[in-house]
Scaffold this motif. Structure first.
Motif, PDB file in Angstrom:
ATOM      1  N   GLU A 255      37.563  -6.379  -5.293  1.00  6.99           N
ATOM      2  CA  GLU A 255      36.732  -5.255  -4.874  1.00  6.99           C
ATOM      3  C   GLU A 255      37.281  -3.979  -5.494  1.00  6.99           C
ATOM      4  N   ARG A 256      36.404  -3.167  -6.029  1.00  6.59           N
ATOM      5  CA  ARG A 256      36.771  -1.898  -6.643  1.00  6.59           C
ATOM      6  C   ARG A 256      36.516  -0.773  -5.638  1.00  6.59           C
ATOM      7  N   SER A 257      37.430   0.161  -5.505  1.00  4.21           N
ATOM      8  CA  SER A 257      37.217   1.325  -4.647  1.00  4.21           C
ATOM      9  C   SER A 257      37.759   2.573  -5.337  1.00  4.21           C
ATOM     10  N   TYR A 258      37.446   3.724  -4.774  1.00  3.33           N
ATOM     11  CA  TYR A 258      37.710   5.005  -5.437  1.00  3.33           C
ATOM     12  C   TYR A 258      38.363   5.969  -4.456  1.00  3.33           C
ATOM     13  N   THR A 259      39.137   6.896  -5.014  1.00  2.00           N
ATOM     14  CA  THR A 259      39.854   7.858  -4.189  1.00  2.00           C
ATOM     15  C   THR A 259      39.822   9.235  -4.830  1.00  2.00           C
ATOM     16  N   LEU A 260      39.648  10.255  -4.009  1.00  3.22           N
ATOM     17  CA  LEU A 260      39.792  11.646  -4.433  1.00  3.22           C
ATOM     18  C   LEU A 260      40.834  12.320  -3.552  1.00  3.22           C
ATOM     19  N   ALA A 261      41.709  13.096  -4.141  1.00  2.00           N
ATOM     20  CA  ALA A 261      42.571  14.005  -3.397  1.00  2.00           C
ATOM     21  C   ALA A 261      42.014  15.404  -3.619  1.00  2.00           C
ATOM     22  N   VAL A 262      41.726  16.107  -2.534  1.00  2.00           N
ATOM     23  CA  VAL A 262      41.032  17.384  -2.632  1.00  2.00           C
ATOM     24  C   VAL A 262      41.721  18.435  -1.763  1.00  2.00           C
ATOM     25  N   THR A 263      41.664  19.690  -2.214  1.00  2.00           N
ATOM     26  CA  THR A 263      42.085  20.790  -1.358  1.00  2.00           C
ATOM     27  C   THR A 263      40.920  21.163  -0.452  1.00  2.00           C
ATOM     28  N   THR A 264      41.227  21.808   0.650  1.00  2.00           N
ATOM     29  CA  THR A 264      40.209  22.091   1.652  1.00  2.00           C
ATOM     30  C   THR A 264      40.200  23.569   2.027  1.00  2.00           C
ATOM     31  N   LYS A 267      42.019  23.505   7.616  1.00  2.00           N
ATOM     32  CA  LYS A 267      43.017  22.457   7.816  1.00  2.00           C
ATOM     33  C   LYS A 267      42.333  21.107   8.018  1.00  2.00           C
ATOM     34  N   PRO A 268      42.787  20.072   7.306  1.00  2.00           N
ATOM     35  CA  PRO A 268      42.175  18.743   7.446  1.00  2.00           C
ATOM     36  C   PRO A 268      42.382  18.196   8.852  1.00  2.00           C
ATOM     37  N   PRO A 269      41.517  17.285   9.283  1.00  2.00           N
ATOM     38  CA  PRO A 269      41.715  16.662  10.599  1.00  2.00           C
ATOM     39  C   PRO A 269      43.000  15.846  10.631  1.00  2.00           C
ATOM     40  N   LYS A 270      43.665  15.861  11.780  1.00  2.00           N
ATOM     41  CA  LYS A 270      44.859  15.048  11.953  1.00  2.00           C
ATOM     42  C   LYS A 270      44.462  13.597  12.132  1.00  2.00           C
ATOM     43  N   GLY A 271      45.408  12.706  11.873  1.00  2.00           N
ATOM     44  CA  GLY A 271      45.137  11.299  12.032  1.00  2.00           C
ATOM     45  C   GLY A 271      44.613  10.670  10.760  1.00  2.00           C
ATOM     46  N   MET A 272      44.380   9.365  10.831  1.00  2.33           N
ATOM     47  CA  MET A 272      43.882   8.593   9.696  1.00  2.33           C
ATOM     48  C   MET A 272      42.588   7.919  10.141  1.00  2.33           C
ATOM     49  N   TYR A 273      41.580   7.951   9.270  1.00  2.00           N
ATOM     50  CA  TYR A 273      40.250   7.475   9.646  1.00  2.00           C
ATOM     51  C   TYR A 273      39.755   6.413   8.676  1.00  2.00           C
ATOM     52  N   ARG A 284      42.499  10.661   5.144  1.00  5.01           N
ATOM     53  CA  ARG A 284      43.786  11.073   5.700  1.00  5.01           C
ATOM     54  C   ARG A 284      44.167  12.402   5.076  1.00  5.01           C
ATOM     55  N   TYR A 285      45.098  13.123   5.708  1.00  4.07           N
ATOM     56  CA  TYR A 285      45.568  14.367   5.112  1.00  4.07           C
ATOM     57  C   TYR A 285      46.862  14.108   4.358  1.00  4.07           C
ATOM     58  N   ALA A 286      47.224  15.033   3.483  1.00  7.74           N
ATOM     59  CA  ALA A 286      48.460  14.930   2.715  1.00  7.74           C
ATOM     60  C   ALA A 286      48.875  16.340   2.302  1.00  7.74           C
ATOM     61  N   LYS A 287      49.979  16.417   1.595  1.00 10.98           N
ATOM     62  CA  LYS A 287      50.466  17.696   1.063  1.00 10.98           C
ATOM     63  C   LYS A 287      50.610  17.577  -0.452  1.00 10.98           C
ATOM     64  N   LEU A 294      45.987  18.886   1.626  1.00 11.80           N
ATOM     65  CA  LEU A 294      45.059  18.047   0.870  1.00 11.80           C
ATOM     66  C   LEU A 294      44.390  17.061   1.815  1.00 11.80           C
ATOM     67  N   MET A 295      43.208  16.597   1.445  1.00 10.74           N
ATOM     68  CA  MET A 295      42.599  15.434   2.062  1.00 10.74           C
ATOM     69  C   MET A 295      42.487  14.339   1.007  1.00 10.74           C
ATOM     70  N   ILE A 296      42.770  13.113   1.417  1.00 11.37           N
ATOM     71  CA  ILE A 296      42.584  11.967   0.540  1.00 11.37           C
ATOM     72  C   ILE A 296      41.363  11.207   1.033  1.00 11.37           C
ATOM     73  N   LEU A 297      40.339  11.188   0.208  1.00  9.72           N
ATOM     74  CA  LEU A 297      39.082  10.536   0.536  1.00  9.72           C
ATOM     75  C   LEU A 297      38.991   9.228  -0.240  1.00  9.72           C
ATOM     76  N   GLY A 298      38.699   8.143   0.438  1.00 11.01           N
ATOM     77  CA  GLY A 298      38.589   6.857  -0.236  1.00 11.01           C
ATOM     78  C   GLY A 298      37.308   6.150   0.151  1.00 11.01           C
ATOM     79  N   GLY A 299      36.896   5.202  -0.694  1.00 17.33           N
ATOM     80  CA  GLY A 299      35.722   4.413  -0.354  1.00 17.33           C
ATOM     81  C   GLY A 299      34.818   4.159  -1.528  1.00 17.33           C
ATOM     82  N   GLU A 300      33.508   4.044  -1.232  1.00 12.77           N
ATOM     83  CA  GLU A 300      32.469   3.749  -2.227  1.00 12.77           C
ATOM     84  C   GLU A 300      32.778   2.460  -2.982  1.00 12.77           C
TER      85      GLU A 300
END
Length: 379
Positions: A255-264, A267-273, A284-287, A294-300
């Motif tokens: 399975e192929r998936s994709y990720t973006l790390a983005v500035t916001t 403040k990003p939401p706490k926790g991992m979703y 999830r959030y990151a620094k 940063l927020m790390i967005l994954g999926g698609e």
């Protein structure tokens, strides 16, 4: 305003790989002797080399490219027993006791990473977070009701969490597993290397395994014509390169998936979703290196090789999803392929019958993190 599709880099560049000082290792240029030869210097390979070398085992770890430049370097880097709505299925397919062992094995892996980071003083941005699975679709609510009962039967530290969700859109159902974690995977696993070397382990890069020969005392032949003789072989490459006997191509699909790390902008939401909708989303959030949020967005995700459109469109949909949460600009992009087993549980152990000293490990799609199923598969 977020960057447009045209600003998505042509080639992925991982946030985790954007660090200085990652060690380099020589190419294997001669025959070698070891107690255990490990093929693949990612999560499993480096962890195995670390644990074995601590016990005085002479380890040779070979990597076809650069260390930590496979899936480990492109993961969302959650360390979690939360892999979506899976526990009800595990109980149905394997029984309550083995479903509990699956959960406990993942919790043990999390405890191992925490303790190792502390013992070795590894600065890897390790933080404790709650991990949420959720759905935005009413048709999935019954699935979450079954999953909640599975949590209760197994004794999972968590439960219903609809009122805790901090996402700026409607959610129909949610579950949480408490006290999970996230980290910088390349920093953590690179932090194991000094111990491996101090305990006599050897690491070789740009050294590609061609075949495994023998059983009782298996050897690895490299594409450059060199041989590593050992008593045991662990194949921890992303896909088992020695598949001519195991025929794992018939028991795995990619399975192929994709990720973006983005500035916001906020403040990003706490926790991992993790959403269980299709296509799923991970958050999830990151620094960043300069300390900004940063927020790390994954999926698609989609079956590898079956995407009917330009893959930039997958990144673009992730960007649009991020805009709904508050994206300022793109920071990094990454893509990866995960291997799904037939029963959604990792294959770990002897690769084929009759070769007890040649081991393999295969990942599965939900495995964003460093989970271990030793106790599960030992039953």
């Amino acid at each position: 305003m977020a960057d447009s599709l045209h600003h998505v880099p042509r080639y992925p560049k991982s946030l985790w790989r954007d660090i200085q000082g990652l060690p380099e290792f020589p190419v294997l240029t001669e025959d070698f002797e070891a107690d255990v030869t490990i093929v693949g210097a990612g999560t499993t390979g480096l962890t195995a080399a670390y644990l074995l070398s601590k016990q005085g085992v002479k380890v040779a770890l070979i990597e076809a490219g650069r260390i930590l430049d496979g899936t480990t370097g492109y993961t969302t880097a959650k360390i979690s027993s939360q892999h979506g709505a899976i526990y009800d299925d595990l109980i149905t397919n394997f029984g309550l006791e083995k479903a509990r062992l699956y959960y406990e094995a993942n919790e043990e892996a999390l405890a191992f990473i925490r303790k190792t980071a502390e013992d070795l003083d590894i600065d890897c941005d390790l933080t404790t977070e709650d991990a949420y699975a959720y759905t935005t679709e009413n048709k999935n609510v019954s699935t979450f009701e079954k999953e909640l009962k599975a949590y209760q039967d197994i004794g999972i530290n968590g439960g219903e969490a609809l009122n805790e969700i901090e996402l700026p859109y409607s959610v129909e159902a949610a579950l949480v597993i408490r006290n999970q974690a996230q980290f910088h995977p390349v920093k953590f696993f690179a932090g194991l290397i000094p111990s491996i070397e101090e305990n006599g382990g050897r690491i070789f890069e740009q050294t590609r395994a061609a075949k495994v020969k023998g059983s009782k005392n298996p050897s690895i032949e490299t594409t450059d014509g060199h041989t590593i003789n050992s008593r045991h072989v662990i194949v921890s490459s992303h896909f088992p390169f020695n598949d001519e006997e195991g025929l794992y191509f018939s028991r795995l699909h990619a399975e192929r998936s994709y990720t973006l790390a983005v500035t916001t902008e906020k403040k990003p939401p706490k926790g991992m979703y993790l959403s269980v909708d299709s296509p799923g989303k991970s958050l999830r959030y990151a620094k960043s290196a300069d300390g900004s949020d940063l927020m790390i967005l994954g999926g698609e995700g989609h079956t590898a090789g079956k995407n009917k459109e330009n893959t930039f469109n997958n990144y673009e949909r992730l960007r649009e999803y991020g805009e709904s949460i508050s994206v300022l600009r793109l920071f990094h992009t990454a893509g990866r392929q995960d291997l799904i087993t037939l029963d959604k549980v990792p294959y770990i152990g002897p690769a084929v019958t009759g070769k007890p000293n040649v081991f393999c490990r295969n990942r599965l799609c939900q495995m964003d993190e460093q989970r271990r199923c030793r106790r599960f598969t030992a039953e």
